[in-house]
Write a protein that holds these residues in place. Structure first.
Motif, PDB file in Angstrom:
ATOM      1  N   ASP A  37      -1.536  -1.118  -7.222  1.00 18.53           N
ATOM      2  CA  ASP A  37      -2.944  -0.899  -7.540  1.00 18.53           C
ATOM      3  C   ASP A  37      -3.874  -1.784  -6.724  1.00 18.53           C
ATOM      4  O   ASP A  37      -4.993  -1.390  -6.394  1.00 18.53           O
ATOM      5  CB  ASP A  37      -3.193  -1.166  -9.031  1.00 18.53           C
ATOM      6  N   LYS A  38      -3.427  -2.994  -6.418  1.00 19.03           N
ATOM      7  CA  LYS A  38      -4.244  -3.939  -5.671  1.00 19.03           C
ATOM      8  C   LYS A  38      -3.349  -4.736  -4.734  1.00 19.03           C
ATOM      9  O   LYS A  38      -2.313  -5.252  -5.144  1.00 19.03           O
ATOM     10  CB  LYS A  38      -4.986  -4.884  -6.626  1.00 19.03           C
ATOM     11  N   ASP A  70      -0.392  -6.171  -7.071  1.00 20.88           N
ATOM     12  CA  ASP A  70      -0.631  -6.058  -8.507  1.00 20.88           C
ATOM     13  C   ASP A  70      -0.430  -4.642  -9.028  1.00 20.88           C
ATOM     14  O   ASP A  70      -0.879  -3.670  -8.410  1.00 20.88           O
ATOM     15  CB  ASP A  70      -2.065  -6.471  -8.844  1.00 20.88           C
ATOM     16  N   LYS A 104       0.838  -1.207   0.000  1.00 23.50           N
ATOM     17  CA  LYS A 104       0.000   0.000   0.000  1.00 23.50           C
ATOM     18  C   LYS A 104       0.869   1.251   0.000  1.00 23.50           C
ATOM     19  O   LYS A 104       0.594   2.219  -0.724  1.00 23.50           O
ATOM     20  CB  LYS A 104      -0.918  -0.014   1.215  1.00 23.50           C
ATOM     21  N   ILE A 129      -1.772  -3.089 -12.367  1.00 21.52           N
ATOM     22  CA  ILE A 129      -2.729  -3.467 -13.394  1.00 21.52           C
ATOM     23  C   ILE A 129      -2.261  -2.986 -14.768  1.00 21.52           C
ATOM     24  O   ILE A 129      -1.894  -1.822 -14.946  1.00 21.52           O
ATOM     25  CB  ILE A 129      -4.129  -2.893 -13.088  1.00 21.52           C
ATOM     26  N   THR A 144      -0.512  -6.944 -16.748  1.00 22.37           N
ATOM     27  CA  THR A 144      -0.436  -6.817 -15.292  1.00 22.37           C
ATOM     28  C   THR A 144       0.844  -7.451 -14.774  1.00 22.37           C
ATOM     29  O   THR A 144       1.220  -8.558 -15.185  1.00 22.37           O
ATOM     30  CB  THR A 144      -1.656  -7.484 -14.635  1.00 22.37           C
ATOM     31  N   ARG A 166       2.441  -8.901 -11.404  1.00 22.17           N
ATOM     32  CA  ARG A 166       2.031  -9.383 -10.082  1.00 22.17           C
ATOM     33  C   ARG A 166       3.246  -9.826  -9.291  1.00 22.17           C
ATOM     34  O   ARG A 166       4.014 -10.685  -9.735  1.00 22.17           O
ATOM     35  CB  ARG A 166       1.048 -10.544 -10.216  1.00 22.17           C
ATOM     36  N   SER A 190      -3.473  -7.707  -1.487  1.00 23.75           N
ATOM     37  CA  SER A 190      -4.319  -8.656  -0.765  1.00 23.75           C
ATOM     38  C   SER A 190      -3.483  -9.789  -0.176  1.00 23.75           C
ATOM     39  O   SER A 190      -2.318  -9.970  -0.541  1.00 23.75           O
ATOM     40  CB  SER A 190      -5.390  -9.247  -1.697  1.00 23.75           C
TER      41      SER A 190
END
Length: 471
Positions: free
Chosen positions: A91-92, A272, A86, A274, A325, A327, A94
């Motif tokens: 972008d993502k 990620d 973060k 994106i 993307t 990852r 988790s």
């Protein structure tokens, strides 16, 4: 149509055909635009001056410390990974959790009683059992794993087996680890069959320092060890051998609290970036976030976390995202059986066809010297071109049919995901990994930056390409 018209048309078609073939040939020779190549070079130059990779490893190893798979410390590391993702603007972000059995090392004490008393530097091997009471027994010496395998059923009842071997020879590729590792992985299978009270093995590693090298054992069918299994340092093993060769009788006292403590939660952290045009297509890079608990897991594999996260972060700062993307996966519980790798492959089974390529950094922090791949013919041309772009930082092209991509990538590779690998110089790796000497001071920041540079350029170029890589 007149002959002259047919001739003109034939010539025109020939010209068009030749032009098309020339364009195809040019595309094969230069699969990247000048702008893409310049961007990759700029990424390398930026990475070589950046301290981000080292800062990430320092944060992980200092703020979290050792991260035994399934432990409270590994859980804190996963949370650290989320916060890092973060903070760096992915972008993502988790966590994908999975359940695993938790093995705890506990306290270990090993003393040579005869021919004289001496404390031995030892460590329990992953999956070893506890001793219900202190074991006091004579030692039966075996020169190597083959000699132990030849022991008759029940012949070691009331004894402790010691499997010698040879200290690993240092090499750039780590050659010899697989063979040497047999005594650690399956030695107890034979010791238990022969009725031994416990098993001691020579550490699997190249270090001459007086500390032991840990690691996971392999199941015997569906079962783990029912006896204590420990590794001793190479100098202690040398001493055992010399005493044996002198005809001295050896005996030890051993107590171990190692045991399984039930199921716990682990997980993989997913970061990620994106893609701008093909977000469904994934270029996966990873490293494992867990470590053994006798060091701080800097070389194995905090370095890989720093390298891959820093490389992706530098790409994220470009004016435009690559087409595909990117990852980053921080795999959990690698050290105890690639559990994070298998969990990822299972969870994403229905989407692995969209994984363009996968690779992992898990061989230390020394410089990358070679790029290998396992992709189709068209993609091999692309990887060849990437190797040329990487050559100014000392990287050469290796084999084009080398599967694997790294330990946690194996479960994906077995399901058809193409792989590449940026091979690091592992000459000193087996001096450090799985030992108390795996600490931050062993990492050279400039060498780590070269790794980040190689990953940033390579992954950017693949992610901004349209080439399919599947075999």
């Amino acid at each position: 149509m007149s002959f002259s018209h047919r001739l003109v048309l034939s010539i025109a078609l020939s010209v068009l055909s030749f032009s098309s073939l020339s364009q195809q040939s040019a595309a094969q020779q230069a699969p990247f635009t000048q702008e893409q190549k310049e961007t990759a070079t700029q990424l390398m130059e930026t990475a070589l001056k950046s301290e981000l990779g080292f800062d990430i490893v320092e944060s992980l190893t200092t703020e979290i410390g050792p991260r035994l798979a399934g432990s409270e410390a590994e859980k804190r590391a996963l949370e650290w990974g989320v916060e890092l993702g973060k903070e760096l603007g992915f972008d993502k972000v988790s966590i994908e959790e999975f359940t695993m059995p938790f093995w705890d090392r506990g306290h270990l004490h090993l003393l040579m009683n005869t021919p004289y008393k001496q404390e031995l530097h030892a460590t329990a091997l992953g999956g070893a059992a506890t001793s219900e009471k202190e074991i006091e027994a004579s030692v039966v010496y075996f020169r190597d794993i083959h000699a132990l395998a030849a022991a008759k059923d029940g012949s070691l009842k009331g004894k402790v087996a010691f499997v010698d071997g040879d200290k690993m020879v240092k090499s750039q590729t780590g050659a010899g680890y697989g063979q040497a590792n047999q005594r650690r992985r399956i030695g107890y299978h034979h010791a238990e069959r022969a009725g031994a009270e416990a098993l001691i093995v020579r550490s699997v590693g190249s270090s001459s320092h007086r500390f032991a090298h840990t690691g996971m054992m392999s199941k015997n069918g569906d079962n783990w060890a029912t006896i204590p299994v420990v590794a001793i340092s190479n100098p202690d093993a040398d001493q055992f051998r010399r005493l044996h060769n002198l005809g001295e009788s050896l005996s030890v006292s051993l107590s171990s609290e190692s045991k399984w403590k039930g199921d716990v939660s682990s997980g993989n952290v997913i970061l990620d970036l994106i893609g701008s045009e093909k977000p469904e297509e994934i270029v996966l890079i990873g490293a494992h976030i867990d470590s053994w608990d006798n060091g701080t897991g800097a070389v194995d594999d905090g370095a890989g976390i720093g390298i891959t996260v820093a490389a992706a972060t530098l790409i994220s700062r470009l004016p435009k995202r690559p087409k595909r993307t990117i990852r980053v996966v921080m795999f959990g519980a690698e050290e105890v059986g690639l559990l994070g790798g298998f969990a990822y492959a299972e969870k994403h089974a229905d989407n692995l066809h969209n994984h363009v390529v996968a690779t992992e950094s898990d061989f230390g922090a020394q410089t990358i010297w070679q790029l290998v791949s396992n992709v189709n013919e068209e993609a091999t041309v692309l990887i060849d071109e990437i190797a040329k772009i990487l050559s100014p930082i000392g990287i050469v092209r290796g084999g084009s049919d080398v599967p694997g991509g790294g330990p946690d990538i194996i479960p994906m590779q077995q399901k058809g995901v193409p792989t590449i690998r940026l091979n690091q110089n592992g000459r000193d790796y087996f001096d450090l990994h799985h030992t108390p000497d795996d600490t931050l001071d062993k990492i050279n920041p400039d060498e780590l930056a070269q790794n980040v540079a190689a990953y940033a350029a390579t992954i950017y170029l693949i992610a901004d390409s349209d080439v399919n890589m599947k075999q």
